[in-house]
Scaffold this active site. Sequence first.
Site, short mmCIF file in Angstrom:
data_model
loop_
_atom_site.label_atom_id
_atom_site.label_comp_id
_atom_site.label_asym_id
_atom_site.label_seq_id
_atom_site.Cartn_x
_atom_site.Cartn_y
_atom_site.Cartn_z
N HIS A 69 14.91 7.97 0.20
CA HIS A 69 14.67 7.95 1.45
C HIS A 69 15.20 6.78 2.20
O HIS A 69 14.70 5.98 3.11
CB HIS A 69 13.06 7.93 1.75
CG HIS A 69 12.65 9.22 1.28
ND1 HIS A 69 11.17 9.52 0.97
CD2 HIS A 69 13.14 10.52 1.03
CE1 HIS A 69 10.93 10.59 0.79
NE2 HIS A 69 12.10 11.41 0.84
N ASP A 103 11.20 -0.17 -0.45
CA ASP A 103 10.88 -1.82 -0.83
C ASP A 103 11.99 -2.61 -1.36
O ASP A 103 11.84 -3.68 -1.68
CB ASP A 103 9.46 -1.91 -1.50
CG ASP A 103 9.25 -0.88 -2.62
OD1 ASP A 103 10.37 -1.01 -3.34
OD2 ASP A 103 8.10 -0.74 -3.10
N PRO A 155 0.76 -1.29 -0.12
CA PRO A 155 0.10 -0.10 0.03
C PRO A 155 0.87 1.19 0.00
O PRO A 155 1.99 1.22 0.52
CB PRO A 155 -0.74 -0.16 1.19
CG PRO A 155 -0.24 -1.27 2.06
CD PRO A 155 0.76 -2.08 1.29
P1 CNA Z 1 2.32 8.80 -1.29
O1 CNA Z 1 2.28 10.12 -0.69
O2 CNA Z 1 1.42 7.65 -0.81
O3 CNA Z 1 1.58 8.98 -2.90
C1 CNA Z 1 1.38 7.87 -3.73
C2 CNA Z 1 0.89 8.63 -5.00
O4 CNA Z 1 0.72 7.43 -5.90
C3 CNA Z 1 -0.47 9.21 -5.09
O5 CNA Z 1 -0.47 10.35 -5.54
C4 CNA Z 1 -1.35 8.28 -5.56
O6 CNA Z 1 -2.62 9.10 -6.37
C5 CNA Z 1 -0.47 7.52 -6.50
N1 CNA Z 1 -0.83 6.22 -6.91
C6 CNA Z 1 -1.20 5.13 -6.15
N2 CNA Z 1 -1.22 3.92 -6.78
C7 CNA Z 1 -1.06 4.22 -8.09
C8 CNA Z 1 -0.98 3.56 -9.13
N3 CNA Z 1 -1.35 2.19 -9.26
N4 CNA Z 1 -0.76 4.15 -10.46
C9 CNA Z 1 -0.62 5.64 -10.57
N5 CNA Z 1 -0.46 6.33 -9.41
C10 CNA Z 1 -0.78 5.67 -8.02
O7 CNA Z 1 3.69 8.30 -1.62
P2 CNA Z 1 5.02 8.99 -2.14
O8 CNA Z 1 6.02 7.80 -2.50
O9 CNA Z 1 4.73 10.00 -2.81
O10 CNA Z 1 5.34 9.45 -0.61
C11 CNA Z 1 6.74 9.30 -0.19
C12 CNA Z 1 7.02 8.64 1.17
C13 CNA Z 1 5.92 7.27 0.74
C14 CNA Z 1 8.14 7.81 0.84
O11 CNA Z 1 9.18 8.56 2.02
C15 CNA Z 1 8.22 6.39 0.96
O12 CNA Z 1 9.18 5.78 1.63
C16 CNA Z 1 6.82 6.11 1.57
N6 CNA Z 1 6.16 4.75 0.97
C17 CNA Z 1 7.29 3.85 0.59
C18 CNA Z 1 6.47 2.53 0.09
C19 CNA Z 1 7.15 1.74 -0.59
O13 CNA Z 1 8.48 1.60 -0.52
N7 CNA Z 1 6.64 0.91 -1.57
C20 CNA Z 1 5.00 2.37 0.40
C21 CNA Z 1 4.44 3.21 1.10
C22 CNA Z 1 4.97 4.48 1.61
#
Ligand code: CNA
Length: 281
Positions: free
Chosen positions: A139, A122, A45
């Site tokens: 990060h 990740d 997520p």
């Molecule tokens: P965020 O703030 O949660 O934003 C995610 C963005 O992606 C939003 O604008 C959503 O609309 C968009 N989005 C979600 N799913 C999709 C999709 N399938 N296709 C296109 N767009 C999509 O996350 P950010 O990365 O901008 O925020 C920064 C934080 C989140 C960082 O410091 C990370 O470490 C942190 N994070 C990382 C993970 C990971 O490593 N996978 C997971 C959750 C949070």
Amino acid sequence: ISEDTPPLTLSERSLAAVADFIKSGKARRIVVMTGAGISTAAGIPDFRSPDTGLYANLAALNLPEPEAVFDLTFFCENPRPFYALARELYPGARYRPTVSHVFIALLARKGLLHMLFTQNIDCLERAAGIPPDRIVEAHGSFATQRCIDCKEPFEEARMRDFVARAEVPRCERDGCGGLVKPDIVFFGEALPSAFFEQIGKAKEADLILVMGTSLQVHPFAGLPNMADEKVPRVLFNLEQVGSLGTQADDVMVLGDCDAGVRKLADELGWRDELEKTWREL
Ligand code: CNA
């Protein structure tokens, strides 16, 4: 930007024009900037999506506000919420890179990837085969961890056990007992030096791809604004973010990023290679 403002570099604001720009050889230094949205299709997520994002599901952890889970002061007082979350995010066989990750790996394979700046922790970029010297983990990541007091590194296998049980590891150096934290950047902590060493790559870009990020976290959020205004920028995201959409050569691909990337791969004639590489990963 109004519809009748002509682009400065592309022939039109479309993925077909972006593909032509790449095929013409004019984009040799592509810089990609990613966030949690490129990993949601892998089952991890994001933070801020309503309902499905982690912040929306942290109520059970009794946090003062969702961001507290990555706040160093809060972590020192109560590391449990972080370790509950770490179990969800921890890299391992559970998660597989997405089509978007593999597309970035193809750019690298074709010698077009100048640098990938990722906010993700990740480690799926490496799993997709993107060369480590083309990745800036802005990060940090879960790859290493250490004691927050004496900075002694903590063994990876032991860490994995603690995280799997959602338990809090403590420094095992004689008499220390400090909290152990993965080397991911918490609010209030400095970004890794690699970010500042490589930031010039964002200025050198001749094409910028922004994928799956809300661009809410600084200084990362400033990266898409560092290149010349004539440099085309493509946004693959569910929603409009940051200043994307305000420049004459901004192409907005709103929707699922894997779907957007597949369309670009179609235009480039790379679609079969993309799907095959992803399937065989
Ligand atoms: P965020 O703030 O949660 O934003 C995610 C963005 O992606 C939003 O604008 C959503 O609309 C968009 N989005 C979600 N799913 C999709 C999709 N399938 N296709 C296109 N767009 C999509 O996350 P950010 O990365 O901008 O925020 C920064 C934080 C989140 C960082 O410091 C990370 O470490 C942190 N994070 C990382 C993970 C990971 O490593 N996978 C997971 C959750 C949070």
